[in-house]
Enzyme design. Structure first.
Site, PDB file in Angstrom:
ATOM      1  N   CYS A   2     -60.575  54.061  -5.436  1.00 39.41           N
ATOM      2  CA  CYS A   2     -59.970  54.887  -6.477  1.00 39.41           C
ATOM      3  C   CYS A   2     -60.247  54.228  -7.826  1.00 39.41           C
ATOM      4  O   CYS A   2     -60.160  53.011  -7.961  1.00 39.41           O
ATOM      5  CB  CYS A   2     -58.472  55.091  -6.320  1.00 39.41           C
ATOM      6  SG  CYS A   2     -58.015  55.962  -4.823  1.00 39.41           S
ATOM      7  N   ARG A  28     -66.040  54.123  -6.876  1.00 36.95           N
ATOM      8  CA  ARG A  28     -64.816  53.634  -6.229  1.00 36.95           C
ATOM      9  C   ARG A  28     -64.139  54.711  -5.388  1.00 36.95           C
ATOM     10  O   ARG A  28     -63.146  54.442  -4.714  1.00 36.95           O
ATOM     11  CB  ARG A  28     -63.835  53.133  -7.295  1.00 36.95           C
ATOM     12  CG  ARG A  28     -64.365  51.988  -8.115  1.00 36.95           C
ATOM     13  CD  ARG A  28     -63.340  51.551  -9.123  1.00 36.95           C
ATOM     14  NE  ARG A  28     -62.169  51.026  -8.476  1.00 36.95           N
ATOM     15  CZ  ARG A  28     -61.978  49.734  -8.201  1.00 36.95           C
ATOM     16  NH1 ARG A  28     -62.879  48.855  -8.539  1.00 36.95           N
ATOM     17  NH2 ARG A  28     -60.886  49.332  -7.605  1.00 36.95           N
ATOM     18  N   TRP A  72     -60.353  58.160  -3.652  1.00 38.24           N
ATOM     19  CA  TRP A  72     -60.795  57.951  -2.279  1.00 38.24           C
ATOM     20  C   TRP A  72     -59.550  58.198  -1.428  1.00 38.24           C
ATOM     21  O   TRP A  72     -58.590  57.429  -1.488  1.00 38.24           O
ATOM     22  CB  TRP A  72     -61.326  56.532  -2.081  1.00 38.24           C
ATOM     23  CG  TRP A  72     -61.936  56.315  -0.723  1.00 38.24           C
ATOM     24  CD1 TRP A  72     -63.191  56.678  -0.330  1.00 38.24           C
ATOM     25  CD2 TRP A  72     -61.332  55.691   0.401  1.00 38.24           C
ATOM     26  NE1 TRP A  72     -63.396  56.314   0.979  1.00 38.24           N
ATOM     27  CE2 TRP A  72     -62.271  55.709   1.461  1.00 38.24           C
ATOM     28  CE3 TRP A  72     -60.077  55.126   0.635  1.00 38.24           C
ATOM     29  CZ2 TRP A  72     -61.995  55.175   2.719  1.00 38.24           C
ATOM     30  CZ3 TRP A  72     -59.811  54.599   1.899  1.00 38.24           C
ATOM     31  CH2 TRP A  72     -60.761  54.622   2.918  1.00 38.24           C
ATOM     32  N   ASN A  98     -53.680  53.482  -7.548  1.00 33.95           N
ATOM     33  CA  ASN A  98     -54.680  52.939  -6.628  1.00 33.95           C
ATOM     34  C   ASN A  98     -53.941  52.033  -5.645  1.00 33.95           C
ATOM     35  O   ASN A  98     -53.221  51.130  -6.072  1.00 33.95           O
ATOM     36  CB  ASN A  98     -55.720  52.144  -7.445  1.00 33.95           C
ATOM     37  CG  ASN A  98     -56.739  51.439  -6.581  1.00 33.95           C
ATOM     38  OD1 ASN A  98     -56.845  51.703  -5.374  1.00 33.95           O
ATOM     39  ND2 ASN A  98     -57.493  50.534  -7.172  1.00 33.95           N
ATOM     40  N   GLY A  99     -54.075  52.297  -4.357  1.00 31.15           N
ATOM     41  CA  GLY A  99     -53.396  51.457  -3.362  1.00 31.15           C
ATOM     42  C   GLY A  99     -52.731  52.325  -2.305  1.00 31.15           C
ATOM     43  O   GLY A  99     -53.038  53.516  -2.170  1.00 31.15           O
ATOM     44  N   GLU A 464     -77.202  43.396   9.175  1.00 34.27           N
ATOM     45  CA  GLU A 464     -77.152  43.946   7.822  1.00 34.27           C
ATOM     46  C   GLU A 464     -78.131  45.127   7.681  1.00 34.27           C
ATOM     47  O   GLU A 464     -77.825  46.129   7.032  1.00 34.27           O
ATOM     48  CB  GLU A 464     -77.487  42.833   6.804  1.00 34.27           C
ATOM     49  CG  GLU A 464     -77.769  43.292   5.392  1.00 34.27           C
ATOM     50  CD  GLU A 464     -76.643  44.067   4.711  1.00 34.27           C
ATOM     51  OE1 GLU A 464     -75.538  44.179   5.285  1.00 34.27           O
ATOM     52  OE2 GLU A 464     -76.887  44.603   3.622  1.00 34.27           O
ATOM     53  N   LYS A 468     -77.265  48.909   6.561  1.00 31.40           N
ATOM     54  CA  LYS A 468     -77.911  49.552   5.408  1.00 31.40           C
ATOM     55  C   LYS A 468     -78.430  50.924   5.808  1.00 31.40           C
ATOM     56  O   LYS A 468     -78.257  51.896   5.105  1.00 31.40           O
ATOM     57  CB  LYS A 468     -79.078  48.684   4.942  1.00 31.40           C
ATOM     58  CG  LYS A 468     -79.205  48.092   3.620  1.00 31.40           C
ATOM     59  CD  LYS A 468     -78.130  47.793   2.679  1.00 31.40           C
ATOM     60  CE  LYS A 468     -76.710  47.953   2.985  1.00 31.40           C
ATOM     61  NZ  LYS A 468     -75.792  46.929   2.673  1.00 31.40           N
ATOM     62  N   GLU A 471     -75.384  53.492   6.947  1.00 31.65           N
ATOM     63  CA  GLU A 471     -74.375  53.946   5.984  1.00 31.65           C
ATOM     64  C   GLU A 471     -74.917  54.943   4.965  1.00 31.65           C
ATOM     65  O   GLU A 471     -74.155  55.738   4.428  1.00 31.65           O
ATOM     66  CB  GLU A 471     -73.694  52.769   5.276  1.00 31.65           C
ATOM     67  CG  GLU A 471     -74.527  52.013   4.304  1.00 31.65           C
ATOM     68  CD  GLU A 471     -73.773  50.839   3.668  1.00 31.65           C
ATOM     69  OE1 GLU A 471     -72.579  50.973   3.377  1.00 31.65           O
ATOM     70  OE2 GLU A 471     -74.404  49.793   3.461  1.00 31.65           O
ATOM     71  N   HIS A 487     -78.912  42.175  28.308  1.00 27.65           N
ATOM     72  CA  HIS A 487     -77.542  42.131  28.810  1.00 27.65           C
ATOM     73  C   HIS A 487     -76.818  43.461  28.591  1.00 27.65           C
ATOM     74  O   HIS A 487     -75.586  43.499  28.591  1.00 27.65           O
ATOM     75  CB  HIS A 487     -76.785  40.978  28.149  1.00 27.65           C
ATOM     76  CG  HIS A 487     -77.470  39.667  28.360  1.00 27.65           C
ATOM     77  ND1 HIS A 487     -77.499  39.031  29.588  1.00 27.65           N
ATOM     78  CD2 HIS A 487     -78.221  38.888  27.523  1.00 27.65           C
ATOM     79  CE1 HIS A 487     -78.200  37.912  29.487  1.00 27.65           C
ATOM     80  NE2 HIS A 487     -78.650  37.809  28.247  1.00 27.65           N
ATOM     81  N   LYS A 581     -66.886  52.010  -3.039  1.00 26.31           N
ATOM     82  CA  LYS A 581     -67.115  50.598  -3.340  1.00 26.31           C
ATOM     83  C   LYS A 581     -65.764  49.941  -3.560  1.00 26.31           C
ATOM     84  O   LYS A 581     -64.807  50.604  -3.953  1.00 26.31           O
ATOM     85  CB  LYS A 581     -67.939  50.531  -4.629  1.00 26.31           C
ATOM     86  CG  LYS A 581     -68.560  49.191  -4.881  1.00 26.31           C
ATOM     87  CD  LYS A 581     -70.055  49.284  -4.785  1.00 26.31           C
ATOM     88  CE  LYS A 581     -70.719  47.946  -4.935  1.00 26.31           C
ATOM     89  NZ  LYS A 581     -71.777  47.776  -3.943  1.00 26.31           N
TER      90      LYS A 581
HETATM   91  C1  F6R Z   1     -72.128  47.761   2.686  1.00 26.59           C
HETATM   92  C2  F6R Z   1     -71.111  47.349   1.755  1.00 26.59           C
HETATM   93  C3  F6R Z   1     -69.823  46.870   2.288  1.00 26.59           C
HETATM   94  C4  F6R Z   1     -69.306  45.704   1.449  1.00 26.59           C
HETATM   95  C5  F6R Z   1     -67.900  45.300   1.903  1.00 26.59           C
HETATM   96  C6  F6R Z   1     -67.399  44.072   1.173  1.00 26.59           C
HETATM   97  O1  F6R Z   1     -73.315  48.091   2.045  1.00 26.59           O
HETATM   98  O2  F6R Z   1     -71.297  47.418   0.561  1.00 26.59           O
HETATM   99  O3  F6R Z   1     -69.911  46.527   3.631  1.00 26.59           O
HETATM  100  O4  F6R Z   1     -70.193  44.638   1.571  1.00 26.59           O
HETATM  101  O5  F6R Z   1     -67.023  46.360   1.694  1.00 26.59           O
HETATM  102  O6  F6R Z   1     -67.382  44.274  -0.205  1.00 26.59           O
HETATM  103  P1  F6R Z   1     -67.290  43.060  -1.200  1.00 26.59           P
HETATM  104  O7  F6R Z   1     -68.549  42.297  -1.119  1.00 26.59           O
HETATM  105  O8  F6R Z   1     -67.065  43.690  -2.535  1.00 26.59           O
HETATM  106  O9  F6R Z   1     -66.107  42.243  -0.754  1.00 26.59           O
END
Ligand code: F6R
Length: 586
Positions: A2, A28, A72, A98-99, A464, A468, A471, A487, A581
């Site tokens: 948010c 966000r 969000w 936010n929260g 990772e 990528k 997502e 396994h 984010k």
């Molecule tokens: C994936 C991604 C998330 C963040 C995770 C942690 O591409 O961006 O998995 O890595 O939410 O976020 P930070 O690094 O801000 O703690």
């Protein structure tokens, strides 16, 4: 999660300023958005919509004061009614939040019994009515918001506007809030990057702090309710860094920033790296923690410290760390890795470790963020704002720093710098050959499943890479340790299933090649990423060998594949569905 933005000042286009602020905070949360504008006659006009802001414009309303929110969804679906801002019943108190208010049901029942009618399903609307109810007995806006806020359980950030008093009150506990002055204007936002076009000097509110902005001036209060001096920090990035600068998407722009970023880290971080190495050397146990992409950087760190420095460094997913802190004690060192510095699962674990007297060494991209401020020592990634929801450059920056620290611990700093320079050049080479990756994506974008394999330090890179790809493209992608294949995982391989295999020229090479043969024998379409070609690969992407830093150019291959797969499938790679984010809620 948010985004909050508020403006009051001499400019008569407050609504438009807030809308622009929300556009820069949209990463966000992009389920819905809304703006409340104080009109010339003192009434409040609210505009709310579901979906992304995109290129939205507001009707021109002459106004010097406005606040807005990009959501969000947590409590209540994605509807216009659930979008913020929320109003008190008389329309004179405006609230953005936010929260999560964990006790919102109890408070809601209480308020309903007092006759309050709710227009939304959110926990946030409860706060608006609670403040209105509190105001009946506590007339001072600051005392009123503080009294109401104390009744909320959970991590929350609130900005409340009292129309009758023309006063903003902002308070936070856990969720970030940042304040700035720009001439006579006053601004609040959930992220410093949104304030950067207005002012480079910002104040990060501490938990429990409260700020009031009224026609009489702005006043800052500490958690004890006493007035507190404002200490502003100079932001370490240029507002231009947060623009697309000719790229169609932030994800693509941020992928392209990596060679330069890695070079910068190699050259500019010497003192920070030395200090970090000393802290690790002096600790009784070091624990790397992070979520999602940051957790994979942390896991890569455990391999790098073991291999390069012969040092055992623990790793935990941050959301699980709280269940593992019993062995944390004085002189333990906890290293949270977090791009945003605001991820609540990381903050929670760090808080717990601090109570056990551990030392904290944060690695983050955001100066002034919660994890930055909680640290005994903080290393900044210096990657500039990362605006795409999925993390790219922050991952490579974290890995680069960990690799340098491992080499510093081993007493061979120059070797670390040398391999990173090679990695920067190898990433630049991947950038030059990105059309090969687009062609691969074209071949794969109709597939439902994809697997990524790697051994040793390439295992976290496989994890990772799968993250990528899945997502942003919504293709089911899974990363595995190549040795685990037999396994169970191998049951998933069918004719034509794409399998991306990281096979650097290191101690894992021959075993990983066996895994390639095993999936190929079962019909997989094998994509080899290596400095050495082999007949077993159906497709081969060459990566120059850069010793332990080879994982850096390797992951860029998956960043491009994810990007192109998303674009080919018609998805916005910067704003994947259901995500946001900066995950500030549990
Ligand atoms: C994936 C991604 C998330 C963040 C995770 C942690 O591409 O961006 O998995 O890595 O939410 O976020 P930070 O690094 O801000 O703690």
């Amino acid at each position: 999660m948010c985004g909050i933005f508020a403006y009051t000042g001499p400019d008569a286009t407050a609504g438009a300023i807030v809308l622009e602020g929300l556009k820069s905070l949209e990463y966000r949360g992009y389920d819905s958005w809304g703006v409340a504008i104080r009109t010339a006659d003192g009434t409040i006009s609210v505009i709310k919509h579901t979906g992304k802001i995109g290129s939205a414009k507001l009707p021109h309303i002459v106004s010097h004061t406005a606040l807005g929110h990009t959501r969000w969804a947590t409590h209540g679906g994605v509807t216009q009614a659930n979008a913020h801002p929320h109003l008190s019943s008389d329309g004179k108190i405006v609230l953005v939040h936010n929260g999560i208010v964990e006790n919102y049901q109890t408070l809601k029942r209480e308020l309903q019994e007092l006759g309050y009618a709710f227009r939304s399903e959110t926990d946030s609307e409860v706060i608006a009515h609670l403040i209105a109810e509190t105001r009946k007995s506590v007339s001072d806006p600051v005392a009123c918001v503080r009294t109401a806020f104390e009744r909320l359980i959970g991590m929350n950030g609130v900005v409340c506007y009292f129309a009758d008093d023309d006063t903003f009150v902002a308070v936070k506990n856990g969720s970030p809030l940042v304040f700035a002055r720009a001439g006579k204007a006053r601004l609040l936002a959930s992220d410093p990057a949104a304030l950067a076009p207005h002012s480079r000097e910002v104040l990060f509110l501490e938990d429990g702090d409260c700020i009031a902005i009224s026609p009489d001036g702005d006043t800052y209060y500490g958690a004890d309710g006493m007035k507190k001096q404002m200490v502003f920090q100079l932001l370490d990035f240029d507002p231009e860094d947060a623009q697309l600068n000719g790229f169609p998407h932030f994800m693509l722009k941020e992928i392209h920033e990596q060679p330069e970023l890695i070079r910068r880290i190699t050259e500019a971080q010497e003192e920070a790296v030395k200090k970090a190495a000393v802290m690790i050397r002096e600790s009784y146990g070091t624990y790397l923690v992070g979520c999602g992409t940051a957790s994979y950087a942390a896991l890569a760190g455990t391999y790098l410290f073991s291999k390069i420095a012969g040092r055992h460094v623990n790793f935990s997913i941050a959301s699980e760390f709280a269940y593992l802190t019993q062995f944390i004690r004085e002189r333990s060192l906890v290293v949270p890795l977090s791009q945003s510095g605001e991820t609540i699962d990381v903050i929670d674990g760090v808080r717990d470790a601090k109570m056990r007297k551990a030392r904290i060494m944060t690695i983050t991209n955001v100066q002034g963020s919660s994890l930055f401020r909680m640290a005994d020592y903080a290393l900044l990634l210096g990657a500039g704002p990362e605006k795409a929801v999925c993390s790219t450059k922050a991952f490579t920056a974290k890995v680069a720093l960990l690799l340098l620290i491992a080499h510093e611990l081993a007493g061979n700093r120059e070797r670390g710098q040398e391999t990173l320079k090679q990695a920067a050049a190898a990433v630049a080479d991947v950038l030059d050959r990105k059309d090969e990756l687009r062609a691969l994506a074209e071949r794969m974008h109709h597939r439902d499943h994809l697997f990524v394999l790697g051994r040793g330090v390439s295992y976290p890179v496989a994890l990772e890479s799968a993250l990528k790809i899945k997502e942003v493209s919504y293709i089911h992608a899974e990363g595995f340790a190549a040795g685990e294949l037999k396994h169970g995982v191998i049951a998933l391989i069918e004719q034509g299933t794409p399998v991306l295999i990281y096979n650097p020229d290191d101690e894992t090479y021959h075993d990983t090649l066996s895994a390639a043969h095993e999936v190929k024998a079962r019909g997989a379409y094998v994509i080899g990423v290596s400095s050495r070609n082999s007949d077993v690969y159906d497709a081969y992407f060459h990566i120059d060998d850069c010793a332990d830093a080879t994982i850096i150019p390797n992951v860029v291959v998956a960043q491009f594949l994810g990007y192109y797969l998303a674009v080919l499938k018609g998805f916005d790679p910067d704003k994947p569905r259901n995500l946001a984010k900066s995950v500030t809620v549990k």
